[in-house]
Design a protein around this motif. Structure first.
Motif, mmCIF file in Angstrom:
data_model
loop_
_atom_site.group_PDB
_atom_site.id
_atom_site.type_symbol
_atom_site.label_atom_id
_atom_site.label_comp_id
_atom_site.label_asym_id
_atom_site.label_seq_id
_atom_site.Cartn_x
_atom_site.Cartn_y
_atom_site.Cartn_z
ATOM 1 N N MET A 1 -75.880 -6.996 91.017
ATOM 2 C CA MET A 1 -75.274 -5.673 91.020
ATOM 3 C C MET A 1 -73.814 -5.819 91.444
ATOM 4 S SD MET A 1 -76.458 -2.298 93.116
ATOM 5 C CE MET A 1 -78.067 -2.302 92.368
ATOM 6 N N GLY A 2 -72.885 -5.886 90.491
ATOM 7 C CA GLY A 2 -71.505 -6.169 90.800
ATOM 8 C C GLY A 2 -70.579 -4.989 90.641
ATOM 9 N N LYS A 3 -71.068 -3.825 90.216
ATOM 10 C CA LYS A 3 -70.209 -2.671 89.999
ATOM 11 C C LYS A 3 -70.496 -1.598 91.036
ATOM 12 C CE LYS A 3 -70.020 -3.360 84.989
ATOM 13 N NZ LYS A 3 -70.280 -2.742 83.675
ATOM 14 N N THR A 4 -69.414 -0.967 91.523
ATOM 15 C CA THR A 4 -69.633 0.107 92.501
ATOM 16 C C THR A 4 -70.310 1.307 91.867
ATOM 17 O OG1 THR A 4 -67.409 0.937 92.046
ATOM 18 C CG2 THR A 4 -67.660 -0.569 93.915
ATOM 19 N N GLN A 11 -77.054 4.027 99.126
ATOM 20 C CA GLN A 11 -76.408 2.750 99.415
ATOM 21 C C GLN A 11 -74.960 2.953 99.871
ATOM 22 O OE1 GLN A 11 -77.267 0.896 95.605
ATOM 23 N NE2 GLN A 11 -78.545 -0.654 96.624
ATOM 24 N N LYS A 12 -74.260 3.870 99.205
ATOM 25 C CA LYS A 12 -72.876 4.146 99.587
ATOM 26 C C LYS A 12 -72.793 4.704 101.006
ATOM 27 C CE LYS A 12 -71.263 4.955 94.865
ATOM 28 N NZ LYS A 12 -70.721 5.938 93.899
ATOM 29 N N THR A 13 -73.747 5.552 101.367
ATOM 30 C CA THR A 13 -73.775 6.112 102.719
ATOM 31 C C THR A 13 -74.017 5.022 103.755
ATOM 32 O OG1 THR A 13 -74.640 8.203 101.855
ATOM 33 C CG2 THR A 13 -74.898 7.814 104.214
ATOM 34 N N ILE A 14 -74.950 4.100 103.442
ATOM 35 C CA ILE A 14 -75.241 2.984 104.353
ATOM 36 C C ILE A 14 -74.010 2.105 104.535
ATOM 37 C CG2 ILE A 14 -76.606 0.879 104.649
ATOM 38 C CD1 ILE A 14 -78.902 2.300 103.204
ATOM 39 N N GLN A 25 -69.226 -7.577 105.957
ATOM 40 C CA GLN A 25 -69.668 -7.245 104.610
ATOM 41 C C GLN A 25 -70.978 -7.941 104.254
ATOM 42 O OE1 GLN A 25 -66.580 -7.872 101.734
ATOM 43 N NE2 GLN A 25 -65.137 -6.451 102.736
ATOM 44 N N LYS A 26 -71.206 -9.128 104.787
ATOM 45 C CA LYS A 26 -72.451 -9.852 104.518
ATOM 46 C C LYS A 26 -73.644 -9.104 105.099
ATOM 47 C CE LYS A 26 -74.499 -14.465 104.913
ATOM 48 N NZ LYS A 26 -74.303 -15.855 105.396
ATOM 49 N N VAL A 27 -73.479 -8.612 106.339
ATOM 50 C CA VAL A 27 -74.556 -7.849 106.982
ATOM 51 C C VAL A 27 -74.787 -6.530 106.253
ATOM 52 C CG1 VAL A 27 -75.233 -6.666 109.097
ATOM 53 C CG2 VAL A 27 -74.128 -8.905 109.224
ATOM 54 N N ILE A 28 -73.685 -5.884 105.871
ATOM 55 C CA ILE A 28 -73.797 -4.595 105.172
ATOM 56 C C ILE A 28 -74.523 -4.765 103.838
ATOM 57 C CG2 ILE A 28 -72.489 -2.742 104.074
ATOM 58 C CD1 ILE A 28 -70.295 -3.198 106.158
ATOM 59 N N ALA A 29 -74.159 -5.848 103.105
ATOM 60 C CA ALA A 29 -74.800 -6.098 101.809
ATOM 61 C C ALA A 29 -76.297 -6.299 101.965
ATOM 62 C CB ALA A 29 -74.161 -7.323 101.148
ATOM 63 N N LYS A 30 -76.705 -6.982 103.012
ATOM 64 C CA LYS A 30 -78.127 -7.223 103.254
ATOM 65 C C LYS A 30 -78.852 -5.924 103.587
ATOM 66 C CE LYS A 30 -81.248 -10.170 105.936
ATOM 67 N NZ LYS A 30 -81.359 -11.216 106.978
ATOM 68 N N GLU A 31 -78.214 -5.079 104.419
ATOM 69 C CA GLU A 31 -78.843 -3.812 104.808
ATOM 70 C C GLU A 31 -78.904 -2.831 103.631
ATOM 71 O OE1 GLU A 31 -80.259 -2.871 107.633
ATOM 72 O OE2 GLU A 31 -79.971 -4.841 108.528
ATOM 73 N N GLY A 33 -78.927 -3.628 100.449
ATOM 74 C CA GLY A 33 -79.688 -4.149 99.318
ATOM 75 C C GLY A 33 -78.852 -4.313 98.068
ATOM 76 N N CYS A 34 -77.608 -4.755 98.212
ATOM 77 C CA CYS A 34 -76.724 -4.957 97.071
ATOM 78 C C CYS A 34 -75.900 -6.225 97.303
ATOM 79 C CB CYS A 34 -75.815 -3.748 96.861
ATOM 80 S SG CYS A 34 -74.711 -3.420 98.249
ATOM 81 N N SER A 35 -75.059 -6.589 96.332
ATOM 82 C CA SER A 35 -74.239 -7.795 96.460
ATOM 83 C C SER A 35 -73.049 -7.538 97.383
ATOM 84 C CB SER A 35 -73.746 -8.229 95.079
ATOM 85 O OG SER A 35 -72.863 -7.258 94.549
ATOM 86 N N GLN A 36 -72.504 -8.639 97.938
ATOM 87 C CA GLN A 36 -71.375 -8.520 98.851
ATOM 88 C C GLN A 36 -70.121 -8.036 98.109
ATOM 89 O OE1 GLN A 36 -70.924 -11.892 101.404
ATOM 90 N NE2 GLN A 36 -68.847 -11.349 102.055
ATOM 91 N N SER A 37 -70.012 -8.417 96.829
ATOM 92 C CA SER A 37 -68.849 -7.979 96.045
ATOM 93 C C SER A 37 -68.866 -6.471 95.826
ATOM 94 C CB SER A 37 -68.817 -8.710 94.702
ATOM 95 O OG SER A 37 -69.965 -8.394 93.939
ATOM 96 N N SER A 38 -70.055 -5.909 95.654
ATOM 97 C CA SER A 38 -70.165 -4.453 95.495
ATOM 98 C C SER A 38 -69.729 -3.740 96.766
ATOM 99 C CB SER A 38 -71.606 -4.065 95.153
ATOM 100 O OG SER A 38 -71.991 -4.571 93.910
ATOM 101 N N VAL A 39 -70.116 -4.328 97.914
ATOM 102 C CA VAL A 39 -69.703 -3.754 99.201
ATOM 103 C C VAL A 39 -68.190 -3.802 99.335
ATOM 104 C CG1 VAL A 39 -69.830 -3.993 101.709
ATOM 105 C CG2 VAL A 39 -71.884 -4.348 100.315
#
Length: 334
Positions: A1-4, A11-14, A25-31, A33-39
Motif C-alpha cells: 500500500m504505497g499511496k495515501t 488509518q489516517k486518524t491513527i 514512522q516505523k511504529v506508526i506504520a505497524k499500528e 497496518g500500512c507501509s512506512q512510505s504511506s505514513v
C-alpha cells in the motif's frame, strides 16, 4: 500500500494521533497496518497543507441541495426531466453529472411498491384488530385457512414507471403508487394453512356471490379436507363484496364454518400474499403463449410450494401484528 489515497479514514486518524505523540514512522506504520512510505507521504502532505488533486467541482453545495429538493419533491421524474429542471434553476452541469450526484446522494432508480391506500378509519380498525389478536399463539394461527385471489398476466414485462428513492424508502408513501383492484387478467383463487396449500381455482367470470359460493363448495371444502381432515378450522377471507354478501354468510353458517374477522385493505397481514409473490417470481422468466399455457405454468409452480414454506409464513403472523401496532395501523413491509 504505497499511496495515501489508499489509506482509510481510520488509518489516517491513527497516523495523525501517533505522529502528534512523537512516535516514529516505523511504529506508526505497524499500528496503522500500512507501509512506512504511506505514513511518510501522509505526514508530509499534512505538513505542507496540500489540497486534493483533481478537477474543481462544477456545482456548489447550494446547487446540490436544489437537486436533492427536486428529486425528493417528484421522485417519479426521469433523469432527463430532473436535469432539465435543475439547469433551469441556473445550474451549469451535464446530464452525466446530474445522474452521478443523484447516486452520490443515495438515490437509486427502482420499481415502486404498489399497495392500496388506507384512510384513517381503516387504519384505526386495523390497529384495533391487531391489538385484539396480538396474544394469539402459533397454534391458534395454524388453525386458520388463509385464502385470496390473485391476477396473473401472460406478459410480465410492463412494470410501469420507476421511482427515485434512497435505501430504506421502499415503503415511504411518496415513493409508492396506488393499485387498481381487479384489472382485466387471469384471476386465480387459492388457499393455504400451516400444513400446505390447497387446489387452485381459475375464475372464468366476474366473481359475484353465487360464483364465490361455487368456489367454496368445490375448492375450499376439498382444501379443508386435505389440510385439516376432521379437525376444526377457521376460514379467512378479505372483505370483497362477494365475500361479505349475506348469502355467502348464510353459506358459512349452513356449513358450520367460522370466519375470521378481517380488516379492510390489509394484504400485508395475509401470508398467502407472500405465496403469490413466490409463484410470480419463479414464473418471471416463463413466457406462455396463451391462457392455457399460463394456467399450466401456474399449477406447476404452485405445486412446488412446500409445507415448510407455509409453516414459516404462518409463524410470521405475530410479527406482522406487532408491525401493524408499531405503525399505528399503517401498511407494513409484509
Amino acid at each position: 500500500m504505497g499511496k495515501t489515497s489508499d489509506l482509510t479514514a481510520v488509518q489516517k486518524t491513527i497516523i495523525d494521533t501517533l505522529h502528534k505523540e512523537g512516535k516514529t514512522q516505523k511504529v506508526i506504520a505497524k499500528e496503522a497496518g500500512c507501509s512506512q512510505s504511506s505514513v511518510s507521504k501522509h505526514i508530509n502532505r499534512q505538513a505542507k497543507g496540500r489540497k486534493k488533486c483533481g478537477r474543481k467541482k462544477c456545482t456548489s453545495s447550494r446547487d446540490n441541495r436544489t437537486l436533492q429538493r427536486i428529486v425528493t419533491t417528484n421522485p417519479f421524474k426521469n433523469v432527463g426531466e430532473i436535469h432539465k429542471e435543475w439547469t433551469a434553476a441556473g445550474v451549469s452541469a451535464s446530464r452525466t453529472t446530474t445522474r452521478r450526484l443523484m447516486k452520490d446522494m443515495g438515490f437509486r432508480c427502482r420499481i415502486p411498491c404498489v399497495k392500496p391506500l388506507l384512510n384513517m378509519k381503516q387504519r384505526k380498525k386495523r390497529l384495533a384488530w391487531a391489538k385484539d389478536k396480538k396474544d394469539w399463539t402459533d397454534a391458534e394461527w395454524s388453525k386458520v385457512m388463509f385464502s385470496d385471489e390473485s391476477k396473473f398476466c401472460i406478459s410480465f414485462g410492463n412494470q410501469g414507471p420507476r421511482v427515485w428513492r434512497k435505501s430504506g424508502e421502499a415503503q415511504n408513501p411518496r415513493c409508492m403508487r396506488s393499485s387498481v383492484k381487479f384489472p382485466p387478467s387471469v384471476m386465480v383463487w387459492g388457499a393455504m394453512s400451516s400444513a400446505g396449500v390447497g387446489p387452485l381455482c381459475f375464475l372464468r367470470s366476474r366473481v359475484n356471490a353465487a360464483v364465490y359460493q361455487e368456489v367454496l363448495e368445490h375448492f375450499m371444502l376439498p382444501a379443508a379436507d386435505q389440510l385439516y381432515g376432521d379437525a376444526d378450522f377457521t376460514f379467512q377471507q378479505d372483505l370483497a363484496p362477494a365475500h361479505s354478501a349475506k348469502t355467502t354468510s348464510t353459506w358459512f353458517k349452513d356449513h358450520g364454518i367460522p370466519v375470521l374477522d378481517w380488516p379492510a385493505n390489509s394484504p400485508d397481514l395475509n401470508p398467502i400474499e407472500n405465496l403469490w409473490g413466490i409463484v410470480k417470481r419463479r414464473m418471471q422468466y416463463a413466457r406462455p403463449n396463451n391462457a392455457e399455457e399460463l394456467k399450466t405454468t401456474i399449477r406447476a409452480t404452485w405445486a412446488l410450494i412446500t409445507p415448510e414454506q407455509c409453516h414459516r409464513l404462518i409463524e410470521s403472523m405475530p410479527r406482522r401484528i406487532t408491525a401493524v401496532i408499531e405503525a399505528k395501523g399503517a401498511l407494513t413491509k409484509y
